[in-house]
Scaffold this active site. Structure first.
Site, PDB file in Angstrom:
ATOM      1  N   ASP A  20      43.928  45.727  42.720  1.00  0.00           N
ATOM      2  CA  ASP A  20      44.253  46.615  43.849  1.00  0.00           C
ATOM      3  C   ASP A  20      44.937  45.876  44.992  1.00  0.00           C
ATOM      4  OD1 ASP A  20      43.178  48.701  42.499  1.00  0.00           O
ATOM      5  OD2 ASP A  20      41.368  48.900  43.724  1.00  0.00           O
ATOM      6  N   THR A  21      44.390  44.722  45.374  1.00  0.00           N
ATOM      7  CA  THR A  21      44.812  44.124  46.669  1.00  0.00           C
ATOM      8  C   THR A  21      45.143  42.646  46.608  1.00  0.00           C
ATOM      9  OG1 THR A  21      42.526  43.611  47.269  1.00  0.00           O
ATOM     10  CG2 THR A  21      43.370  45.781  47.930  1.00  0.00           C
ATOM     11  N   GLY A  79      33.329  34.530  31.253  1.00  0.00           N
ATOM     12  CA  GLY A  79      31.966  34.697  30.773  1.00  0.00           C
ATOM     13  C   GLY A  79      30.957  34.660  31.890  1.00  0.00           C
ATOM     14  N   GLU A  91      28.819  40.978  42.670  1.00  0.00           N
ATOM     15  CA  GLU A  91      29.034  40.269  43.934  1.00  0.00           C
ATOM     16  C   GLU A  91      28.475  41.071  45.097  1.00  0.00           C
ATOM     17  OE1 GLU A  91      33.285  38.075  42.719  1.00  0.00           O
ATOM     18  OE2 GLU A  91      33.203  39.639  44.265  1.00  0.00           O
TER      19      GLU A  91
END
Length: 1283
Positions: A37-38, A67, A101
Site C-alpha cells: 500500500d505505502t 518464515g 506486529e
C-alpha cells in the site's frame, strides 16, 4: 521520482537486513505498515524524513519475511523501540504479519506505556475501530482460516480497536509532505533523540536549571537570544549546561551540544569540524562538505535561518569562535536559544550578549554532599570521618572540581591516609585541580600574568584602590588588566576589595613555586614564613626576588644588607615579626614598603633613595620623621597611623603626586608642615584621633581633595582657611572636635556630606553655604536649635538629616519639614518632642524615620506612602492609634518594610499567628512575598540577623558584608519586616527556582541567632504578588483530596475510623488515658492524638509517598519545628501510604537507647510504658485486602539532641533498616515479589550502599514488597527508622 523511490526502497531493504543483524540494538521508532500500500510512497517518505531528523527508525521488508524465525526479531525490535508508528491503509489488515506486529505494539502500549502514533492513510478511523469495509472482509477471512474462536484473531481485533482509539493522524487528501513534517516533529519531541549523557544525581543542579529555564523563557517564540554562563574553571559550567540542554532540547526543531570548543578550535580544521557538527546534528545529515569557515558561516545562516534551534557552545575562549559558530541571533529562526559557557565575561559583552548567568560556589551543605558522594558513595560522612570531611570542605571552598577530585582520591582510604593527604593538598595544590585552573592563567598576556601573580602572592583581600596604585607604580597597565582578570573569573571585586578564591590563589602560588621547587631564593616571589626566613637568615638574597611578604612572630636574625642585595625587589610587606637589627638597608628598586612596626626611628634610612616608590605604609612604628620627603615623584600613598613617637609631620613638597595621607591615631602629633596644605594631587587626608593637635593648618588649597577627616581631634578648635576653590571636596567629618564655627571660605566647597556629631561648642551652621549638601549629621549639638530658628524660609535639597540628642521639641519639627522637603532619612532619636506634626505627610520622599528613645513621644500621625523603615524602640507611651497606624503599614504591602516598636497586641487580621517556636510555613510554585511579625522576649539590646531555610537548607545572601541587613532590637519589642530585605533583588528572584523547580511543597523557616526566643510570630502575605493557594501555614499533608473516592475507598475509610475509635475506647478505659495537658484533637478527616504515654493516631494523607514527607507530617503533628530531630519511628499498626507500602511490626520493649529523649522531655533512658500489642495473626473477620488500612499508630517518636550518626542495636524481634548507611531520602513504592518467606533482614543489619539495600529489600518477606529509590537530595536526614 522513480529513481529516488528505487534508491529509497534499496536503502530500506539494506537497513532492514542491518536491523535483523543487530537485534541487540534499540530504536527510536518502529514503523508498522502494509508494504504494497505505502512502501514506495507515503511510508517511504516518512521513513526518509525520520532518518534526516536523526531519528533511528526500524523499517522491515516483507520480501524478506520467509518464515516465523523473523517474528521474534521483529517483536524484539518493537520492545526496544521508544515509539511505534502504525500506518493503517486499505489492505493493512490483510497481512498477518502486520496484525502480529500490531498486537505486539498494543501489548507494549498497555504494559510499558510505549507511545503509539496511529496514522489513518486514506481510510476512516471507524473502519479500523469497528472492522468495517476492507477491515471486515480481512478479519472475516482470518476467522474462516483460523476459526471464529481463535485466540490469535481475538488479539488482532482487540489490537485494532485499542490502537485505533488512540488519538492519531488522519490523512484524506492534501499535501503529504506537510503531514509528514508534523508527524516527525511530534515524534522528535517524544523520543528525545537529542539528549546527551550527563552525570546522575548532581548536587544542587535542579534549582539552578530551573533558574536558567526561567531566564531562557522557553515558551516564547517571538524572539531569539543568547545566554552566557560564566565562572571559573571547575565550577560546573559544563555540567549545568548539559543538564539544562537535556531538560529543554525536546522543545526545539533541532538541537546541538558542542563541547570542548576551545580545544577543538586549536586543532587543524577544528573550526570547520565544529560548523559541520552543528549542521549535522540539527539537519540530520551525516555528510556535509565545507571547504572553509566562511562557507560554514554561510551554510549555517541559510540552513538554520528558519529553524527554531537550541545550540550549546561549551568552553569558548575566543571571540572568533562565536563569530564563526553563532555570529548573531539573525542566523537562527525565531524562538532559538544559543547558550555559551566560558571563563571570560568579556567575550559575552563583546558579542553583545545581554543575559549572563554567573556561577556561584557551592554552599556548605552542597559541598559536603558532593564530597561525600565521591569519598563515601553516600551523602554524608562515614563514622569517624566527620572532622576530616569538614577539613576537606574548608579546603575546597565550594569548588565542585576540588570536591570531586579530593573525594575520589580519598575513597576507601584510612584515617591516616586522609590526614597526610589533606596536609599535602594544603601545601601543594593537587595536580588535576592545578591543570584545570591554570587554563585561564595561560590565556593571559605577560603583563596580566605578573599582576595575577602579585595579587595571588600578596594582595588578595586588599582594597582595590590601594593595590592599583602599587601596581601602577610597578609600570603595569592596571585598570584594563584587572578588568581582564575579573572577566576571566580569576578575581572578583566585592565592596571595593579584591577577592580571589583560595584554590585559584594556590594555583598562582604553585606557578611561582615551580620556578625553583627546592630553592626559595631563586623564585620571583616569597610569602611562606619558612621560605622568607630561610632566605633572610641564610643571606640568600639575590636579584631574582621581586616580592617578599613576611607574616610571623619569630625574631628575624639577618644582616643589615640582606635585603639590599635583592636588586629587583619591588614589593616588601612585613606584617609581624621583630628584627634583631634596627638599621635594615633597603634596595632602591622598591615600589612598596608595607612594614608594620618598622624597627628604625627614621625613614627613609640613610642611603635609601627609591625614586620610583609608590606607597609607604609604616603603621605602629617607632618613627620620629625628621627628614623631609623631597625626591619621591611617584609616591602616591603614605600611612603613618598609630606611630606614637611622631610629634611633627615633615615637608612633603618633594612628593607632588601624593594622593593619600593617613596620620590617624598619632596621639603626640602637634604640628603638620604647611606643605601638606598645597599638595595639588591629594585626594584623601585623615588625621583622626590626633588628640594633641590644636591647629591643623593655617590655610589650604587642595583642588583634588575629596575627603577630609579630623574626627576625635578633641583639642582642635579652628579649621584652616581655604585660599582657592576646592569643588571636589565632597565629604568632611569632624566628629567630637572643639570647632566652634566653619570658616566662611568653606562655602567654596562642593560639599555633599558633613558630619559634625558631638561638636558641642559649635554655634551656628549655614546650610545655604552648601547648596549641594545631601547628608548633614549634627547630633549632640545643643546649639543647633538656634541655627534652626534663624533659617530663612527658602528650601534646601538635603536628603539625610541626623539629629540625635539635639534637644528638639515639638515646635522644631515643623520647621525641619518645611525647610527640608526632600528628606529621605530623618534620624531624630533621643529627643524631647511629644508628637510628630501632621505635615510629615508632605515629605513625599521620606523612606526612613528613626524616633527611637524619644521617651515622651505619644503621637505618630499617618506617614507618607514612601515610608519603608520606622524605628520606634523605647517609645513606650505611644497611643493605641499610633501603634495601629504602624501596624497598618503591613497591609499596604510596602517593599522593604521594616518597623520596630514596643510590643502591642498582634492584630487578628494577619494571615497567621503562633506562639513560640520559629516562623514556619510551606510554599510551592513561587517563593511567597510576605512580611514577618516577630515579638521578642528577654534579650540584650543588639543587632540581629535573620536566616532563611528552605527544606532545612540555609539560604545565604552573597551580598558584601557591609550590605547585609541586620535589625536593631530590644526586649519586649516587635519587629515587622519584609522578608525581601534579606536578599538582593537578583537573589530574591532566584528563590523562585528553589521553590518552583517541581510542584512539591517546600518547608520554609526563618531563624534568628541562637538563644533568642520569640514570644509570638506572625505572617502577612502580600496578596498582590503571591498566590495564596501556594502557601500553607499548617502541614499540607493534613489536607486530603476532595471526597470523590470509589466505594471501596469509602469502605476502607470507614473501617479505619472504626478501628481508631475502637482503640481510643480501649485507651479511655486504660491507665494510659490522655491527660488534659497533652491531648490534642484536630478537626481533620481522621484524628491526631499525641501525649507522652500514648500512641499517636494518624489518618494518612494521600500524598505522603516518602519518609521525608512522613517525617515532616509527624513533626508537625507533635509540634516539633526541626524535622532533623525526628530520628526514629516505632510503627505498631498495619501501615499503608497511598497504597504503596504496608508492613507490621512489634512495638519496642523496655528502654530507649540512652542517646534519645522522648518528645515530652523525659530523661533519656526512662522506661517506656507497657506497649499495646496488636497480634498480626489475629483474625478480625476482614479480608486481607480490607486489612490494608490507610492509617497507622506510632507508639513513640524519638527525638535526637544532638543528631545521631551511629548505628544502634535493637530488640531481637525488630527488623531494622539503617538509613544512616545511605543518608538519603527513601522513596517507597510498589513492586517486587509478593512473598518470599525464606528471606529476611538480619537484626541490626547494615547496608553500605543503595544497591545492597535494593537487593536486600527485594527479598525481604513483608506483605507487599518495598522498592527503594534513592532521591537526588538529602533534605531530611533520618538516622534510623525501625520498620
Amino acid at each position: 521520482m522513480a529513481n529516488s523511490v528505487e534508491e529509497l526502497e534499496t536503502a530500506s531493504e539494506t537497513i532492514s537486513n542491518s536491523n535483523r543483524n543487530r537485534s541487540s540494538s534499540s530504536y527510536d521508532v518502529f514503523l508498522s505498515f502494509r508494504g504494497e500500500d505505502t512502501r514506495c510512497a507515503f511510508t517511504g517518505y516518512l521513513y526518509d524524513a525520520l532518518c534526516r531528523k536523526g531519528i533511528k527508525t526500524f523499517i522491515d521488508s516483507e520480501d524478506l519475511r520467509v518464515g516465523e524465525t523473523t517474528r521474534p526479531q521483529l517483536f524484539r525490535a518493537i520492545e526496544e523501540s521508544k515509539v511505534s508508528i502504525v500506518v493503517f491503509s486499505e489492505n493493512y489488515a490483510d497481512s498477518t504479519w502486520c496484525l502480529d506486529e500490531l498486537a505486539k505494539i498494543f501489548e507494549c502500549q498497555k504494559e510499558k506505556g510505549q507511545p503509539v502514533f496511529p496514522i489513518f492513510y486514506k481510510i476512516e478511523p471507524t473502519d479500523v475501530r469497528h472492522q468495517r469495509n476492507s477491515y471486515k472482509l480481512a478479519m472475516d477471512a482470518h476467522e474462516n482460516k483460523c476459526g471464529s474462536s481463535s485466540e490469535k484473531v481475538k488479539r488482532w481485533k482487540e489490537a485494532l480497536r485499542g490502537v485505533s482509539n488512540i488519538a492519531g493522524y488522519h490523512l484524506k487528501e492534501g499535501f503529504e509532505f506537510k503531514f509528514i513534517q508534523d508527524i516527525v516533529c511530534k515524534v522528535a519531541t517524544i523520543i528525545s533523540p537529542k539528549q546527551i549523557p550527563e552525570e546522575e544525581n548532581v548536587v544542587g543542579l535542579q534549582f539552578r536549571v530551573a533558574e536558567l529555564k526561567s531566564i531562557l523563557d522557553i515558551e516564547s517564540n517571538m524572539n531569539t537570544f543568547m545566554l552566557g554562563i560564566i565562572g571559573t574553571g571547575g565550577i560546573g559550567k559544563t555540567t549545568l549546561a548539559t543538564a539544562l540542554y537535556n531538560s529543554i532540547c525536546n522543545e526545539f526543531e533541532g538541537a546541538c551540544f558542542v563541547s570542548n570548543v576551545r580545544k577543538t578550535s586549536n586543532q587543524d580544521k577544528g573550526k570547520i569540524w565544529l560548523q559541520k557538527k552543528i549542521l549535522s546534528d540539527i539537519l540530520g545529515v551525516q555528510k556535509i562538505k565545507l571547504d572553509c569557515t566562511e562557507k560554514g558561516i554561510h551554510t549555517i545562516k541559510v540552513s538554520l535561518k528558519s529553524k527554531r534551534v537550541l545550540i550549546v557552545l561549551d568552553d569558548v575562549d575566543k571571540i572568533e569562535q562565536l563569530k564563526e559558530l553563532a555570529g548573531g541571533c539573525d542566523w537562527f529562526g525565531l524562538g532559538s536559544r544559543i547558550i555559551i559557557t566560558t571563563r571570560d565575561k568579556h567575550l559575552l559583552v563583546a558579542h553583545q550578549i545581554k543575559r549572563i548567568y554567573e556561577m556561584e560556589m557551592m554552599n556548605a551543605r552542597e559541598s559536603l554532599e558532593l564530597f561525600c558522594q565521591n569519598a563515601f558513595k553516600m551523602s554524608s560522612p562515614a563514622r569517624n570521618y566527620q572532622e576530616l570531611s569538614n577539613r576537606a570542605i574548608s579546603y575546597a571552598k565550594g569548588l565542585p572540581l576540588a570536591l570531586k577530585v579530593i573525594g575520589s582520591e580519598l575513597i576507601d582510604k584510612d584515617l591516616h591516609f586522609w590526614e597526610s593527604s589533606l596536609d599535602k593538598y594544603e601545601k601543594n595544590l593537587h595536580g588535576d585541580i592545578q591543570n584545570i585552573l591554570r587554563v585561564s592563567y595561560d590565556s593571559l598576556e605577560c603583563n596580566q600574568k605578573e599582576i595575577f601573580l602579585d595579587i595571588a602572592c600578596f594582595f588578595n583581600g586588599n582594597r582595590l584602590k590601594y593595590v592599583k596604585r602599587i601596581l601602577d607604580g610597578c609600570d603595569f597597565y592596571t585598570d584594563s588588566d584587572i578588568e581582564t582578570l575579573v572577566d576571566k573569573s580569576l578575581i572578583t571585586i566585592e565592596d571595593g576589595y579584591l577577592r580571589m578564591h583560595d584554590l585559584i590563589q594556590d594555583m598562582g602560588r604553585e606557578i611561582v613555586k615551580q620556578e625553583a621547587p627546592k630553592e626559595p631564593g631563586e623564585r620571583s616571589r616569597l610569602w611562606l614564613c619558612e621560605d622568607v626566613l630561610e632566605v633572610l637568615t641564610e643571606n640568600k638574597g639575590n636579584n631574582k626576588t621581586e616580592g617578599m611578604k613576611l607574616d610571623c612572630y619569630e625574631e628575624v636574625k639577618c644582616s643589615d644588607n640582606t635585603m639590599e642585595m635583592m636588586k629587583k625587589l619591588r614589593v616588601l610587606i612585613v606584617s609581624n615579626g621583630s628584627f634583631s637589627s634596627k638599621h635594615i638597608r633597603l634596595p632602591n628598586t622598591l615600589r612598596l614598603v608595607d612594614w608594620k612596626g618598622y624597627p628604625s626611628t627614621s625613614f627613609p634610612p640613610g642611603g635609601f633613595n627609591p625614586r620610583k616608590i609608590a606607597a609607604i605604609n609604616l603603621t605602629c612604628s617607632s618613627l620620629v620623621l625628621k627628614r623631609s620627603y623631597q625626591t619621591f615623584d611617584q609616591l602616591t600613598y603614605m600611612n603613618f597611623s598609630y606611630c606614637q613617637s611622631i610629634t611633627s609631620f615633615p615637608n612633603v613638597s618633594g612628593a607632588p603626586n601624593l594622593r593619600d595621607l593617613v596620620l590617624d591615631g598619632c596621639k603626640r602629633l602637634v604640628e603638620i608642615h604647611y606643605s601638606v596644605g598645597f599638595l595639588s594631587k591629594l585626594v584623601y587626608l585623615s588625621a583622626a584621633g590626633c588628640t594633641q593637635l590644636e591647629s591643623f593648618l593655617p590655610e589650604i588649597f587642595l583642588p583634588s581633595l575629596e575627603y577630609l577627616s579630623l574626627d576625635f581631634c578633641t583639642r582642635l578648635k579652628h579649621l584652616p582657611r581655604v585660599t582657592g576653590k576646592m569643588e571636589k571636596l565632597s565629604k568632611i567629618s569632624i566628629k567630637r572636635t572643639a570647632v566652634r564655627e566653619l570658616p566662611l571660605s568653606f562655602r567654596h566647597f562642593g560639599l555633599q556630606y558633613l558630619d559634625m556629631t558631638n561638636c558641642e561648642h559649635l554655634e551656628y551652621v549655614f546650610p545655604r553655604w552648601f547648596p549641594k549638601l545631601k547628608t548633614l549629621k549634627i547630633g549632640g549639638c545643643s546649639q543647633f536649635r538656634k541655627s534652626l530658628n534663624l533659617l530663612p524660609s527658602e528650601k534646601y535639597p538635603l536628603m539625610s538629616l541626623h539629629l540625635k540628642s539635639a534637644s528638639l521639641w515639638d515646635d522644631d519639627l515643623p520647621i525641619i519639614f518645611r525647610v527640608f522637603p526632600d528628606l529621605r532619612d530623618l534620624i531624630v532619636p533621643f529627643n524631647c518632642f511629644q508628637s510628630i506634626p501632621l505635615n510629615i505627610k508632605d515629605l513625599i520622599s521620606l523612606t526612613s524615620l528613626d524616633v527611637s528613645s524619644c521617651l515622651k513621644l505619644r503621637d505618630i500621625p499617618p506617614l507618607p506612602s514612601s515610608i519603608q523603615k520606622v524605628d520606634a524602640r523605647h517609645c513606650n507611651y505611644l497611643t493605641p492609634d499610633s501603634s495601629y497606624m504602624l501596624w497598618s503599614q503591613i497591609s499596604k504591602e510596602i517593599k522593604g518594610l521594616q518597623i520596630v516598636m514596643p510590643k502591642t497586641q498582634i492584630p487578628e487580621w494577619l494571615d497567621y499567628c503562633d506562639s513560640g517556636g520559629i516562623p514556619f510555613l510551606w510554599a510551592r510554585g513561587r517563593f511567597p512575598v510576605m512580611a514577618l511579625v516577630l515579638e521578642f522576649g528577654e534579650m540584650v539590646y543588639q543587632d540581629i540577623t535573620l536566616h532563611l531555610f528552605i527544606d532545612d537548607e540555609h539560604i545565604y545572601s552573597h551580598r558584601p558584608q557591609t550590605q547585609r541587613h541586620s535589625f536593631a532590637l530590644a526586649e519586649d519589642h516587635v519587629l515587622l519586616c519584609d522578608l525581601r530585605l534579606l536578599f538582593s533583588d537578583e537573589e530574591w528572584k532566584r528563590l523562585d527556582a528553589r521553590i518552583g523547580h517541581n510542584k512539591d511543597w517546600k518547608a520554609v523557616q526563618v531563624k534568628c541567632e541562637a538563644g533568642l526566643a520569640l514570644r509570638q510570630w506572625g505572617v502577612h502575605v502580600y496578596k498582590n504578588e503571591t498566590n495564596m493557594d501556594d502557601i500553607q501555614f499548617m502541614c499540607p499533608y493534613y489536607y486530603h483530596e476532595e471526597q470523590q473516592e470509589s466505594s471501596l475507598e469509602a469502605e476502607m475509610e470507614e473501617e479505619t475510623v472504626a478501628a481508631v475509635s475502637s482503640r481510643e475506647e480501649e485507651l479511655s478505659c486504660s491507665e494510659f488515658a490522655p491527660n488534659d495537658d497533652s491531648y490534642h484533637d484536630n478537626d481533620h478527616n481522621g484524628s491526631v492524638v499525641f501525649c507522652s504515654n500514648q500512641p499517636l493516631f494518624i489518618q494518612m494523607p494521600r500524598d505522603v509517598r516518602s519518609l521525608a514527607a512522613l517525617k515532616n507530617f509527624i513533626a508537625h503533628a507533635i509540634g516539633v519545628q526541626d524535622t532533623k530531630r525526628v530520628t526514629k519511628i516505632y510503627y505498631r499498626y498495619p501501615m499503608e501510604v497511598d497504597g504503596n507500602f504496608q508492613f507490621k511490626s512489634e512495638p519496642p520493649q523496655g528502654t530507649l537507647p540512652e542517646e534519645f529523649e522522648s518528645h515530652e522531655g523525659s530523661v533519656a533512658g526512662d522506661p517506656m510504658t507497657e506497649p499495646f500489642h496488636l497480634d498480626p495473626d489475629q483474625d478480625d473477620g476482614r479480608d486481607e485486602d480490607e486489612e490494608e488500612l490507610n492509617s497507622f499508630r506510632i507508639s513513640q517518636v524519638s527525638l535526637a539532641q544532638p543528631a545521631i550518626s551511629q548505628p544502634y542495636e535493637y530488640p531481637d524481634h525488630f527488623s531494622t533498616l539503617n538509613l544512616d548507611a545511605m543518608n538519603s531520602d527513601v522513596c517507597l513504592g510498589q513492586g517486587g515479589p509478593d512473598d518470599d518467606p525464606a528471606a529476611e533482614f538480619e537484626v541490626g543489619q547494615q547496608f553500605e550502599n543503595k544497591e545492597k539495600v535494593l537487593m536486600a529489600v527485594k527479598t525481604y518477606s513483608i506483605r507487599r514488597a518495598v522498592q527503594f529509590k534513592i532521591l537526588e537530595s538529602d533534605q531530611f536526614k533520618v538516622c534510623c527508622a525501625v520498620l
